[in-house]
Scaffold this active site. Structure first.
Site, PDB file in Angstrom:
ATOM      1  N   ASP A  67      -4.679  -6.916 -25.302  1.00 17.80           N
ATOM      2  CA  ASP A  67      -3.488  -7.868 -26.031  1.00 17.80           C
ATOM      3  C   ASP A  67      -3.636  -7.422 -27.505  1.00 17.80           C
ATOM      4  OD1 ASP A  67      -6.145  -9.036 -26.143  1.00 17.80           O
ATOM      5  OD2 ASP A  67      -5.394 -10.737 -26.741  1.00 17.80           O
ATOM      6  N   ASP A 211     -10.992 -11.336 -32.872  1.00 13.26           N
ATOM      7  CA  ASP A 211     -11.408 -12.368 -31.967  1.00 13.26           C
ATOM      8  C   ASP A 211     -12.969 -12.453 -32.437  1.00 13.26           C
ATOM      9  OD1 ASP A 211      -8.902 -12.076 -30.962  1.00 13.26           O
ATOM     10  OD2 ASP A 211      -9.396 -11.575 -29.053  1.00 13.26           O
ATOM     11  N   HIS A 269      -3.658 -16.497 -32.750  1.00 18.42           N
ATOM     12  CA  HIS A 269      -4.179 -16.209 -31.497  1.00 18.42           C
ATOM     13  C   HIS A 269      -4.349 -17.556 -30.838  1.00 18.42           C
ATOM     14  CE1 HIS A 269      -7.183 -14.194 -28.720  1.00 18.42           C
ATOM     15  NE2 HIS A 269      -6.473 -13.179 -28.844  1.00 18.42           N
TER      16      HIS A 269
END
Length: 310
Positions: A67, A211, A269
């Site tokens: 992603d 992330d 996110h």
């Protein structure tokens, strides 16, 4: 300088959010932008924006989850159709070079512009006369980086009324004075830069993290940032699940911003399970720690002003 979000969903796209990508539009007169991550469909999102692929100068990849990178092959290939494309550098974690070269080799893709790939390590990864960029590793299931973009101090504006008193007209001497150099006129008079130039303008700091679970590196990268982009995949109360997947809750993001003395926090996110009302609740919770907390939306733009100008 502006930051435009092209994708703000975690894992998979939704009807309103594409997967991760954000564009940092650099200040004039550079007329270029940098892209941070390129999830599937990023070039489609760009079609609905003012961004032009031939003005894309650098791509920074945080990590190799799909992603965040599946939009790269198509975007890089399509860029060959744009005239006047500036040289493009792709910067990312180890493995990004093998990924791109493998896809291009198997698909017979050839690019019609200057293109380089560089795999990063923690530390200073870029410096020029306007910016320096630092990278460090975060805590995630794959090697993942965060990026700190620091704009260097620039000369302050000239005091035009004072220059008029000296009879100095616009020309090369203006540039010398802005650079801090004194200028001697034809009659022997010296104009001191300190007398006619305003205070230097402090540079802006933007931190864009991939992330991550909460970690010291995130705090260091975000120290005193004007803008921090931090993931908020999970809602408060789901810290255990967030840690299991290498992610953060919105409150953990706010705590990082608080410890780093961040001015503006932008959450992104978001899990595809979260509806608009859920996202608003995440923002409201984070605002108890960082009043200027915002939720990133696809196509939302945030102007990053110099500290002196508020």
């Amino acid at each position: 300088m502006q930051l435009m979000f092209l994708g703000t969903s975690a894992g998979r796209p939704t009807k309103t959010r594409n997967v991760t990508a954000a564009a940092l539009v650099l200040p004039d007169p550079l007329h270029v932008f940098w892209l941070f991550d390129a999830g599937e469909g990023t070039q489609h999102r760009m079609l609905g924006s003012k961004l032009k692929l031939n003005r894309l100068e650098k791509i920074f990849i945080t990590h190799l989850h799909g992603d965040h990178i599946y939009g790269l092959p198509g975007l890089l290939s399509s860029r060959s159709y744009f005239e006047g494309a500036v040289p493009l550098e792709l910067i990312g974690p180890p493995g990004i070079k093998a990924f791109i070269e493998g896809v291009f080799a198997l698909s017979g893709t050839h690019l019609e512009y200057e293109f380089t790939i560089r795999e990063v390590e923690p530390g200073l990864i870029l410096e020029n006369d306007r910016f320096k960029v630092t990278a460090d590793t975060l805590v995630h299931r794959l090697p993942c980086y965060g990026y700190r973009i620091e704009e260097k101090e620039s000369p302050g504006p000239l005091k035009l009324e004072r220059l008029a008193e000296f009879g100095l007209k616009p020309g090369p001497e203006y540039g010398q004075l802005k650079r801090g150099e004194d200028v001697q006129l034809a009659d022997g008079t010296w104009i001191r830069s300190s007398e006619v130039a305003g205070k230097p303008l402090k540079g802006r700091i933007v931190t864009i993290l991939g992330d991550t679970s909460p970690c010291d590196a995130a705090i260091a990268l975000a120290k005193d940032a004007d803008l921090l982009v931090h993931e908020a995949t999970f809602a408060p109360g789901m810290e255990e699940k967030a840690a299991a997947y290498g992610h953060s809750t919105s409150m953990q993001a706010a705590q990082i911003a608080l410890e780093a003395n961040v001015k503006t926090l932008v959450l992104t996110h978001f899990s595809s399970r979260l509806c608009a009302e859920d996202v608003e609740q995440l923002v409201q919770a984070a605002q108890t720690l960082i009043p200027d907390t915002r939720a990133a939306e696809d196509y939302s733009e945030i102007a990053i002003t110099r500290p002196e100008r508020g």
